[in-house]
Write a protein that holds these residues in place. Sequence first.
Motif, short mmCIF file in Angstrom:
data_model
loop_
_atom_site.label_atom_id
_atom_site.label_comp_id
_atom_site.label_asym_id
_atom_site.label_seq_id
_atom_site.Cartn_x
_atom_site.Cartn_y
_atom_site.Cartn_z
N VAL A 104 -33.29 17.11 12.25
CA VAL A 104 -34.74 17.30 12.33
C VAL A 104 -35.22 17.95 11.04
CG1 VAL A 104 -34.70 17.51 14.84
CG2 VAL A 104 -34.51 19.56 13.43
N PRO A 105 -36.52 17.85 10.73
CA PRO A 105 -37.06 18.50 9.54
C PRO A 105 -36.72 19.99 9.50
CG PRO A 105 -38.67 16.99 10.44
CD PRO A 105 -37.55 17.06 11.45
N GLY A 106 -36.34 20.46 8.33
CA GLY A 106 -35.97 21.85 8.16
C GLY A 106 -34.48 22.08 8.22
N ASP A 107 -33.70 21.10 8.73
CA ASP A 107 -32.25 21.25 8.77
C ASP A 107 -31.69 21.33 7.35
OD1 ASP A 107 -32.16 21.30 11.48
OD2 ASP A 107 -31.31 19.30 11.74
N VAL A 108 -30.57 22.02 7.22
CA VAL A 108 -29.95 22.26 5.92
C VAL A 108 -28.52 21.72 5.93
CG1 VAL A 108 -29.27 24.03 4.24
CG2 VAL A 108 -31.32 24.36 5.65
N SER A 119 -37.96 23.75 3.67
CA SER A 119 -39.05 22.95 4.23
C SER A 119 -40.35 23.73 4.22
CB SER A 119 -38.71 22.51 5.65
OG SER A 119 -38.41 23.63 6.47
N ASP A 120 -40.27 25.03 4.03
CA ASP A 120 -41.41 25.90 3.76
C ASP A 120 -41.41 26.18 2.26
OD1 ASP A 120 -43.12 28.06 3.26
OD2 ASP A 120 -42.67 29.04 5.16
N PRO A 121 -42.42 25.71 1.50
CA PRO A 121 -42.38 25.84 0.04
C PRO A 121 -42.40 27.28 -0.46
CG PRO A 121 -44.55 25.13 0.76
CD PRO A 121 -43.65 25.07 1.97
N GLY A 122 -42.55 28.23 0.42
CA GLY A 122 -42.51 29.62 0.00
C GLY A 122 -41.11 30.18 -0.15
N PHE A 123 -40.09 29.32 0.10
CA PHE A 123 -38.71 29.78 0.08
C PHE A 123 -37.83 28.81 -0.72
CE2 PHE A 123 -40.66 31.65 3.75
CZ PHE A 123 -40.09 32.91 3.87
N ILE A 124 -36.72 29.32 -1.24
CA ILE A 124 -35.72 28.50 -1.91
C ILE A 124 -34.36 28.94 -1.41
CG2 ILE A 124 -35.51 30.02 -3.93
CD1 ILE A 124 -35.16 27.44 -5.62
N LEU A 125 -33.45 27.97 -1.27
CA LEU A 125 -32.10 28.27 -0.80
C LEU A 125 -31.16 28.39 -2.00
CD1 LEU A 125 -31.86 25.87 2.26
CD2 LEU A 125 -32.44 28.28 2.23
N LEU A 126 -30.36 29.45 -2.00
CA LEU A 126 -29.40 29.72 -3.07
C LEU A 126 -28.00 29.49 -2.53
CD1 LEU A 126 -30.86 33.18 -4.23
CD2 LEU A 126 -31.62 30.88 -4.94
N VAL A 175 -31.91 20.01 1.83
CA VAL A 175 -32.83 20.36 2.92
C VAL A 175 -33.58 19.10 3.36
CG1 VAL A 175 -34.85 21.70 3.59
CG2 VAL A 175 -33.11 22.73 2.12
N ASN A 176 -33.57 18.83 4.65
CA ASN A 176 -34.33 17.72 5.20
C ASN A 176 -35.81 18.11 5.24
OD1 ASN A 176 -35.04 15.32 6.49
ND2 ASN A 176 -34.62 16.13 8.52
N GLY A 177 -36.65 17.34 4.55
CA GLY A 177 -38.07 17.67 4.48
C GLY A 177 -38.36 18.75 3.46
N GLU A 178 -37.58 18.78 2.38
CA GLU A 178 -37.76 19.77 1.32
C GLU A 178 -39.18 19.73 0.77
OE1 GLU A 178 -35.55 20.99 -2.90
OE2 GLU A 178 -35.35 18.95 -2.10
N GLN A 179 -39.81 20.90 0.63
CA GLN A 179 -41.16 21.02 0.08
C GLN A 179 -41.07 21.85 -1.20
OE1 GLN A 179 -44.02 19.53 1.42
NE2 GLN A 179 -42.48 18.52 2.71
N ARG A 180 -41.30 21.20 -2.33
CA ARG A 180 -41.12 21.86 -3.61
C ARG A 180 -42.29 22.77 -3.93
NH1 ARG A 180 -37.07 18.91 -6.43
NH2 ARG A 180 -36.50 17.03 -5.27
N ALA A 181 -41.98 23.98 -4.34
CA ALA A 181 -43.02 24.92 -4.76
C ALA A 181 -43.53 24.52 -6.14
CB ALA A 181 -42.45 26.33 -4.80
N ALA A 182 -44.72 25.01 -6.50
CA ALA A 182 -45.25 24.84 -7.85
C ALA A 182 -44.84 26.04 -8.68
CB ALA A 182 -46.77 24.72 -7.81
N SER A 183 -44.60 25.81 -9.96
CA SER A 183 -44.15 26.90 -10.83
C SER A 183 -45.28 27.84 -11.21
CB SER A 183 -43.49 26.33 -12.09
OG SER A 183 -44.42 25.56 -12.85
N ALA A 184 -46.49 27.29 -11.44
CA ALA A 184 -47.59 28.09 -11.99
C ALA A 184 -47.93 29.33 -11.17
CB ALA A 184 -48.83 27.21 -12.17
N PRO A 185 -48.05 29.25 -9.83
CA PRO A 185 -48.42 30.45 -9.07
C PRO A 185 -47.36 31.55 -9.11
CG PRO A 185 -48.81 28.45 -7.79
CD PRO A 185 -47.99 28.07 -8.98
#
Length: 305
Positions: free
Chosen positions: A23-27, A229-236, A265-275
């Motif tokens: 499902v979306p959000g799975d890793v 899947s939440d663009p406010g986070f990144i997995l390391l 990540v299924n449904g990965e949402q990429r953050a923007a660099s500028a903010p």
Amino acid sequence: MRIAGAVIAIVFAAVAADAVTIVPGDVAVTMLSCRNACVATPPPPTSYLLGHGLISKSLRSGYYAAFGPNGHLFASNGASVTEYDTTLTAVQTFTRPNGSTAALTVAANGNLFVMSFGGVLTIYSPAGAVLQTISLPFTGNAAGNLDLGPDQCTLFYTDGARTGRRYDVCTQQPLTNLAPGPWNAVRAMSDGGYAAASNSTLSIFDAQNHLLRAYTPPVDEILALAFDSDPGFILLGTVRGIQRLRLADGVITDSFLSIIVAVAVNGEQRAASAPLSTGIPTLSPALLFAVALGLTALGWQRLRV
């Protein structure tokens, strides 16, 4: 990517694959599983499918992994890549004609990009046909890291010397290298910028290689990256586990014990660099002129008093 030697005992309980649905959000994570000491030639890595809370859902074997736009999981055992549907049932296997798999990614149209240890890129159609074979600029013969930018033309990758590179697969032309590393992993952002990892530091750059922000979380060496899947986070993906980092403040919110080779990540949402820039904002010429006029008027007013 370099994998640091370690002696780690790993004990996981995996749910039967036939009871699992992606499902979306799975890793998906691939790791070395060393029940005894890791030796020079380690046993084949294993892959876990985790829920969004980084809880183990299922186990599959494989070295590298990526999700397709339809939620299918692509996992490589080195010599080939197998596509699994959302019930983790094998759909097809892509045979590798150009050496062992070093990295892979999937385009928005379903095309599969597979890079060999020597930097040969093979592009497959969703049906498994070879569409293109490209010899990328590449130094060394070790594993690299691969990602396709949101424009679906710019390939971001690292080579055996841990140099960050860009390549336009649409025109088949090399582009400007990334900022000097050395880099273990790189991930494209939604606005042309990128995230890059060296040792235990995560750096955010814009498309012109300007450093916008650097995080130094309390983690071991970072070997793999994927946005949540939440663009406010990144997995390391690190030599001791996978951690979810909150981009707003650099806080680690979740973790999973393993020795990571790759993360997807299924449904990965990429953050923007500028903010994510922590630099002082640049004022526009018009605003600077207005500020200058205001200061001049204030100066004259004080002189008249």
